[in-house]
Design an enzyme around this catalytic site. Structure first.
Site, PDB file in Angstrom:
ATOM      1  N   HIS A  54      16.130  -4.873  -6.675  1.00 29.67           N
ATOM      2  CA  HIS A  54      16.468  -3.861  -5.676  1.00 29.67           C
ATOM      3  C   HIS A  54      17.925  -3.454  -5.822  1.00 29.67           C
ATOM      4  O   HIS A  54      18.770  -4.248  -6.235  1.00 29.67           O
ATOM      5  CB  HIS A  54      16.200  -4.362  -4.250  1.00 29.67           C
ATOM      6  CG  HIS A  54      16.858  -5.666  -3.926  1.00 29.67           C
ATOM      7  ND1 HIS A  54      16.332  -6.875  -4.317  1.00 29.67           N
ATOM      8  CD2 HIS A  54      17.996  -5.952  -3.259  1.00 29.67           C
ATOM      9  CE1 HIS A  54      17.120  -7.854  -3.901  1.00 29.67           C
ATOM     10  NE2 HIS A  54      18.143  -7.317  -3.261  1.00 29.67           N
ATOM     11  N   HIS A 106      21.109  -1.801  -3.646  1.00 28.88           N
ATOM     12  CA  HIS A 106      21.647  -1.500  -2.317  1.00 28.88           C
ATOM     13  C   HIS A 106      22.439  -0.191  -2.387  1.00 28.88           C
ATOM     14  O   HIS A 106      23.232   0.007  -3.315  1.00 28.88           O
ATOM     15  CB  HIS A 106      22.625  -2.585  -1.875  1.00 28.88           C
ATOM     16  CG  HIS A 106      22.038  -3.968  -1.752  1.00 28.88           C
ATOM     17  ND1 HIS A 106      21.780  -4.551  -0.546  1.00 28.88           N
ATOM     18  CD2 HIS A 106      21.692  -4.881  -2.695  1.00 28.88           C
ATOM     19  CE1 HIS A 106      21.306  -5.780  -0.742  1.00 28.88           C
ATOM     20  NE2 HIS A 106      21.244  -6.004  -2.040  1.00 28.88           N
TER      21      HIS A 106
HETATM   22  P1  5GP Z   1      20.018  -9.514  -2.131  1.00 31.01           P
HETATM   23  O1  5GP Z   1      18.758 -10.181  -2.665  1.00 31.01           O
HETATM   24  O2  5GP Z   1      20.503  -8.413  -3.005  1.00 31.01           O
HETATM   25  O3  5GP Z   1      21.071 -10.514  -1.807  1.00 31.01           O
HETATM   26  O4  5GP Z   1      19.687  -8.834  -0.755  1.00 31.01           O
HETATM   27  C1  5GP Z   1      18.427  -8.783  -0.162  1.00 31.01           C
HETATM   28  C2  5GP Z   1      18.539  -7.814   0.977  1.00 31.01           C
HETATM   29  O5  5GP Z   1      17.275  -7.697   1.568  1.00 31.01           O
HETATM   30  C3  5GP Z   1      19.511  -8.276   2.081  1.00 31.01           C
HETATM   31  O6  5GP Z   1      20.500  -7.264   2.252  1.00 31.01           O
HETATM   32  C4  5GP Z   1      18.629  -8.441   3.302  1.00 31.01           C
HETATM   33  O7  5GP Z   1      19.265  -7.994   4.459  1.00 31.01           O
HETATM   34  C5  5GP Z   1      17.412  -7.611   2.966  1.00 31.01           C
HETATM   35  N1  5GP Z   1      16.174  -8.114   3.523  1.00 31.01           N
HETATM   36  C6  5GP Z   1      15.757  -9.411   3.572  1.00 31.01           C
HETATM   37  N2  5GP Z   1      14.537  -9.487   4.128  1.00 31.01           N
HETATM   38  C7  5GP Z   1      14.171  -8.219   4.429  1.00 31.01           C
HETATM   39  C8  5GP Z   1      12.993  -7.660   5.034  1.00 31.01           C
HETATM   40  O8  5GP Z   1      12.043  -8.334   5.409  1.00 31.01           O
HETATM   41  N3  5GP Z   1      12.966  -6.302   5.171  1.00 31.01           N
HETATM   42  C9  5GP Z   1      14.010  -5.502   4.771  1.00 31.01           C
HETATM   43  N4  5GP Z   1      13.880  -4.202   4.971  1.00 31.01           N
HETATM   44  N5  5GP Z   1      15.127  -5.997   4.207  1.00 31.01           N
HETATM   45  C10 5GP Z   1      15.208  -7.348   4.037  1.00 31.01           C
END
Ligand code: 5GP
Length: 143
Positions: free
Chosen positions: A105, A107
């Protein structure tokens, strides 16, 4: 160093399958964009490929190309919707790289002069607020 397999039950795979809800802003054949539930600022949006990949390294190049195009499209709409001064776009790989959800993903976070980013995984946003932000971005995508 370990090579870890893609887990089809990760939270973003469940969002893709419609098993858990998300505030969706954009979808095409290869990608989906939705609001981050723990935003680091108003309008924090995530863009993901539909093809399974843990991160940048195991993704198919064609899927990456589609993802990049959607990131640009969504980023333009996010910037317009929030009248942002700039954008921060970032992507983490594996726990050591800061990744917490193991489906690739990107951001997209609107930025404003002099306003710092909020903490990563800082706290759950009000769903009503997220729904409103998603609506603003969808409207900007239609322009
Ligand atoms: P990373 O893996 O890049 O650290 O970030 C994962 C992102 O996913 C985080 O910013 C977190 O807030 C978001 N996130 C985690 N669980 C969920 C979810 O169930 N739904 C959504 N929409 N975002 C999520």
């Amino acid at each position: 160093m370990t090579d870890t397999a893609y887990d089809p039950d990760n939270i973003f795979a469940k969002i893709l399958r419609g098993e858990i809800p998300a505030h969706r802003v954009y979808e095409d054949a290869d990608t989906l964009a939705f609001m981050d539930v723990m935003p680091q600022g108003p309008g924090h949006t995530l863009v993901i490929p539909k093809a399974p990949a843990r991160g940048l390294l195991d993704a198919d190049p064609a899927s990456l190309a589609a993802l990049a195009a959607s990131v640009q499209r969504v980023a333009r709409a996010v910037k317009a919707a929030f009248e942002a001064d700039g954008l921060t776009v970032f992507q983490f790989n594996e726990a050591a790289g800061g990744q917490t959800v193991f489906h690739l993903h990107v951001h997209v976070v609107p930025r404003f002069d002099g306003v710092p980013l909020q903490r990563h995984e800082g706290g759950m946003a009000d769903p009503t607020v997220l729904a409103g932000h998603a609506e603003r971005i969808r409207a900007a995508l239609e322009v």
